[in-house]
Design a protein around this motif. Structure first.
Motif, PDB file in Angstrom:
ATOM      1  N   MET A   1       0.845  -1.180   0.000  1.00  0.00           N
ATOM      2  CA  MET A   1       0.000   0.000   0.000  1.00  0.00           C
ATOM      3  C   MET A   1       0.891   1.245   0.000  1.00  0.00           C
ATOM      4  O   MET A   1       1.825   1.338   0.787  1.00  0.00           O
ATOM      5  CB  MET A   1      -0.884  -0.028   1.245  1.00  0.00           C
ATOM      6  CG  MET A   1      -1.667   1.222   1.485  1.00  0.00           C
ATOM      7  SD  MET A   1      -3.354   0.943   1.017  1.00  0.00           S
ATOM      8  CE  MET A   1      -4.046   2.499   1.430  1.00  0.00           C
ATOM      9  N   PRO A   2       0.596   2.200  -0.887  1.00  0.00           N
ATOM     10  CA  PRO A   2       1.404   3.421  -0.931  1.00  0.00           C
ATOM     11  C   PRO A   2       1.259   4.228   0.363  1.00  0.00           C
ATOM     12  O   PRO A   2       0.225   4.201   1.022  1.00  0.00           O
ATOM     13  CB  PRO A   2       0.819   4.204  -2.104  1.00  0.00           C
ATOM     14  CG  PRO A   2      -0.049   3.265  -2.854  1.00  0.00           C
ATOM     15  CD  PRO A   2      -0.438   2.180  -1.902  1.00  0.00           C
ATOM     16  N   SER A   3       2.300   4.968   0.681  1.00  0.00           N
ATOM     17  CA  SER A   3       2.247   5.855   1.841  1.00  0.00           C
ATOM     18  C   SER A   3       1.271   6.997   1.567  1.00  0.00           C
ATOM     19  O   SER A   3       0.885   7.247   0.420  1.00  0.00           O
ATOM     20  CB  SER A   3       3.638   6.418   2.128  1.00  0.00           C
ATOM     21  OG  SER A   3       4.036   7.285   1.077  1.00  0.00           O
ATOM     22  N   LEU A   4       0.912   7.703   2.614  1.00  0.00           N
ATOM     23  CA  LEU A   4       0.025   8.856   2.470  1.00  0.00           C
ATOM     24  C   LEU A   4       0.656   9.911   1.569  1.00  0.00           C
ATOM     25  O   LEU A   4      -0.010  10.472   0.691  1.00  0.00           O
ATOM     26  CB  LEU A   4      -0.297   9.438   3.857  1.00  0.00           C
ATOM     27  CG  LEU A   4      -1.258  10.610   3.899  1.00  0.00           C
ATOM     28  CD1 LEU A   4      -2.609  10.224   3.298  1.00  0.00           C
ATOM     29  CD2 LEU A   4      -1.439  11.080   5.343  1.00  0.00           C
ATOM     30  N   ALA A   5       1.949  10.165   1.771  1.00  0.00           N
ATOM     31  CA  ALA A   5       2.644  11.138   0.918  1.00  0.00           C
ATOM     32  C   ALA A   5       2.630  10.694  -0.543  1.00  0.00           C
ATOM     33  O   ALA A   5       2.418  11.502  -1.446  1.00  0.00           O
ATOM     34  CB  ALA A   5       4.068  11.350   1.406  1.00  0.00           C
ATOM     35  N   ALA A   6       2.849   9.397  -0.789  1.00  0.00           N
ATOM     36  CA  ALA A   6       2.819   8.886  -2.163  1.00  0.00           C
ATOM     37  C   ALA A   6       1.434   9.076  -2.774  1.00  0.00           C
ATOM     38  O   ALA A   6       1.319   9.418  -3.956  1.00  0.00           O
ATOM     39  CB  ALA A   6       3.220   7.418  -2.202  1.00  0.00           C
ATOM     40  N   LEU A   7       0.393   8.870  -1.990  1.00  0.00           N
ATOM     41  CA  LEU A   7      -0.965   9.073  -2.514  1.00  0.00           C
ATOM     42  C   LEU A   7      -1.186  10.519  -2.942  1.00  0.00           C
ATOM     43  O   LEU A   7      -1.832  10.772  -3.958  1.00  0.00           O
ATOM     44  CB  LEU A   7      -1.997   8.641  -1.477  1.00  0.00           C
ATOM     45  CG  LEU A   7      -2.074   7.139  -1.218  1.00  0.00           C
ATOM     46  CD1 LEU A   7      -3.030   6.843  -0.062  1.00  0.00           C
ATOM     47  CD2 LEU A   7      -2.494   6.388  -2.475  1.00  0.00           C
ATOM     48  N   THR A   8      -0.639  11.478  -2.176  1.00  0.00           N
ATOM     49  CA  THR A   8      -0.794  12.891  -2.574  1.00  0.00           C
ATOM     50  C   THR A   8      -0.049  13.150  -3.880  1.00  0.00           C
ATOM     51  O   THR A   8      -0.536  13.894  -4.728  1.00  0.00           O
ATOM     52  CB  THR A   8      -0.306  13.864  -1.480  1.00  0.00           C
ATOM     53  OG1 THR A   8       1.114  13.808  -1.355  1.00  0.00           O
ATOM     54  CG2 THR A   8      -0.970  13.604  -0.149  1.00  0.00           C
ATOM     55  N   ILE A   9       1.110  12.526  -4.041  1.00  0.00           N
ATOM     56  CA  ILE A   9       1.896  12.700  -5.262  1.00  0.00           C
ATOM     57  C   ILE A   9       1.196  12.031  -6.449  1.00  0.00           C
ATOM     58  O   ILE A   9       1.143  12.591  -7.547  1.00  0.00           O
ATOM     59  CB  ILE A   9       3.328  12.166  -5.069  1.00  0.00           C
ATOM     60  CG1 ILE A   9       4.059  12.935  -3.967  1.00  0.00           C
ATOM     61  CG2 ILE A   9       4.118  12.218  -6.377  1.00  0.00           C
ATOM     62  CD1 ILE A   9       4.279  14.400  -4.235  1.00  0.00           C
ATOM     63  N   TYR A  10       0.657  10.835  -6.235  1.00  0.00           N
ATOM     64  CA  TYR A  10      -0.132  10.176  -7.289  1.00  0.00           C
ATOM     65  C   TYR A  10      -1.286  11.083  -7.723  1.00  0.00           C
ATOM     66  O   TYR A  10      -1.530  11.261  -8.921  1.00  0.00           O
ATOM     67  CB  TYR A  10      -0.731   8.854  -6.807  1.00  0.00           C
ATOM     68  CG  TYR A  10       0.109   7.629  -7.017  1.00  0.00           C
ATOM     69  CD1 TYR A  10       0.566   7.267  -8.276  1.00  0.00           C
ATOM     70  CD2 TYR A  10       0.406   6.792  -5.948  1.00  0.00           C
ATOM     71  CE1 TYR A  10       1.320   6.118  -8.463  1.00  0.00           C
ATOM     72  CE2 TYR A  10       1.156   5.642  -6.121  1.00  0.00           C
ATOM     73  CZ  TYR A  10       1.606   5.310  -7.384  1.00  0.00           C
ATOM     74  OH  TYR A  10       2.345   4.169  -7.559  1.00  0.00           O
ATOM     75  N   PHE A  11      -2.007  11.621  -6.760  1.00  0.00           N
ATOM     76  CA  PHE A  11      -3.154  12.475  -7.081  1.00  0.00           C
ATOM     77  C   PHE A  11      -2.713  13.665  -7.923  1.00  0.00           C
ATOM     78  O   PHE A  11      -3.313  13.959  -8.963  1.00  0.00           O
ATOM     79  CB  PHE A  11      -3.859  12.948  -5.806  1.00  0.00           C
ATOM     80  CG  PHE A  11      -4.995  13.888  -6.083  1.00  0.00           C
ATOM     81  CD1 PHE A  11      -6.195  13.426  -6.581  1.00  0.00           C
ATOM     82  CD2 PHE A  11      -4.850  15.249  -5.865  1.00  0.00           C
ATOM     83  CE1 PHE A  11      -7.240  14.299  -6.866  1.00  0.00           C
ATOM     84  CE2 PHE A  11      -5.889  16.130  -6.134  1.00  0.00           C
ATOM     85  CZ  PHE A  11      -7.080  15.649  -6.640  1.00  0.00           C
ATOM     86  N   PHE A  12      -1.664  14.355  -7.493  1.00  0.00           N
ATOM     87  CA  PHE A  12      -1.197  15.509  -8.244  1.00  0.00           C
ATOM     88  C   PHE A  12      -0.718  15.085  -9.623  1.00  0.00           C
ATOM     89  O   PHE A  12      -1.019  15.741 -10.629  1.00  0.00           O
ATOM     90  CB  PHE A  12      -0.077  16.234  -7.489  1.00  0.00           C
ATOM     91  CG  PHE A  12       0.372  17.482  -8.183  1.00  0.00           C
ATOM     92  CD1 PHE A  12      -0.405  18.619  -8.175  1.00  0.00           C
ATOM     93  CD2 PHE A  12       1.575  17.503  -8.867  1.00  0.00           C
ATOM     94  CE1 PHE A  12      -0.001  19.769  -8.842  1.00  0.00           C
ATOM     95  CE2 PHE A  12       1.993  18.641  -9.528  1.00  0.00           C
ATOM     96  CZ  PHE A  12       1.206  19.783  -9.513  1.00  0.00           C
ATOM     97  N   GLY A  13       0.021  13.994  -9.711  1.00  0.00           N
ATOM     98  CA  GLY A  13       0.526  13.519 -10.989  1.00  0.00           C
ATOM     99  C   GLY A  13      -0.585  13.149 -11.955  1.00  0.00           C
ATOM    100  O   GLY A  13      -0.554  13.530 -13.128  1.00  0.00           O
ATOM    101  N   LEU A  14      -1.575  12.417 -11.468  1.00  0.00           N
ATOM    102  CA  LEU A  14      -2.692  12.028 -12.334  1.00  0.00           C
ATOM    103  C   LEU A  14      -3.516  13.235 -12.760  1.00  0.00           C
ATOM    104  O   LEU A  14      -3.996  13.300 -13.902  1.00  0.00           O
ATOM    105  CB  LEU A  14      -3.569  10.987 -11.634  1.00  0.00           C
ATOM    106  CG  LEU A  14      -2.894   9.620 -11.455  1.00  0.00           C
ATOM    107  CD1 LEU A  14      -3.765   8.715 -10.567  1.00  0.00           C
ATOM    108  CD2 LEU A  14      -2.605   8.967 -12.789  1.00  0.00           C
ATOM    109  N   THR A  15      -3.662  14.196 -11.875  1.00  0.00           N
ATOM    110  CA  THR A  15      -4.389  15.419 -12.213  1.00  0.00           C
ATOM    111  C   THR A  15      -3.642  16.207 -13.283  1.00  0.00           C
ATOM    112  O   THR A  15      -4.241  16.685 -14.250  1.00  0.00           O
ATOM    113  CB  THR A  15      -4.606  16.284 -10.958  1.00  0.00           C
ATOM    114  OG1 THR A  15      -5.309  15.516  -9.992  1.00  0.00           O
ATOM    115  CG2 THR A  15      -5.409  17.524 -11.267  1.00  0.00           C
ATOM    116  N   ALA A  16      -2.326  16.352 -13.123  1.00  0.00           N
ATOM    117  CA  ALA A  16      -1.516  17.061 -14.122  1.00  0.00           C
ATOM    118  C   ALA A  16      -1.592  16.345 -15.472  1.00  0.00           C
ATOM    119  O   ALA A  16      -1.774  16.991 -16.515  1.00  0.00           O
ATOM    120  CB  ALA A  16      -0.068  17.166 -13.647  1.00  0.00           C
TER     121      ALA A  16
END
Length: 114
Positions: A1-16
């Protein structure tokens, strides 16, 4: 399971990535949404290609759980200031950049890596 910080980065990356692709597919709608003239299309296209690249890099960094990369993304505060200074057409992006940096920073602090 990704870390909380990784989830924020995934979200920003997918949004971009999403915004970059949709701006290239529907450029007139992207210009209209930002109330930009047709003459701004080359700049918007460059912005869109950059957003796609950033989206890919962010997703890769999140997949790798690259904590140093997560911390470096806090430089989005610089992007926030630059986008904000460009006027109303870019201030929504500035808000998103700033909020994303805060959320990632909080996640890093919560996980003890900030």
């Amino acid at each position: 399971m990704p870390s909380l910080a990784a989830l924020t980065i995934y979200f920003f990356g997918l949004t971009a990535l999403h915004h970059g692709v949709t701006n290239l597919i529907w450029p007139k709608q992207a210009l209209a949404a930002r109330k930009l003239p047709e003459a701004a299309l080359p700049a918007l296209n460059a912005f869109s290609i950059t957003a796609i690249g950033i989206g890919i890099y962010y997703c890769l960094g999140a997949y790798q759980e690259n904590r140093a990369f997560f911390a470096l993304t806090l430089a989005r505060f610089v992007s926030t200031a630059i986008f904000w200074a460009q006027g109303p057409a870019w201030q929504g992006i500035a808000r998103f950049e700033g909020i994303s940096a805060v959320v990632t920073g909080l996640a890093l602090l919560y996980e003890g890596s900030g």
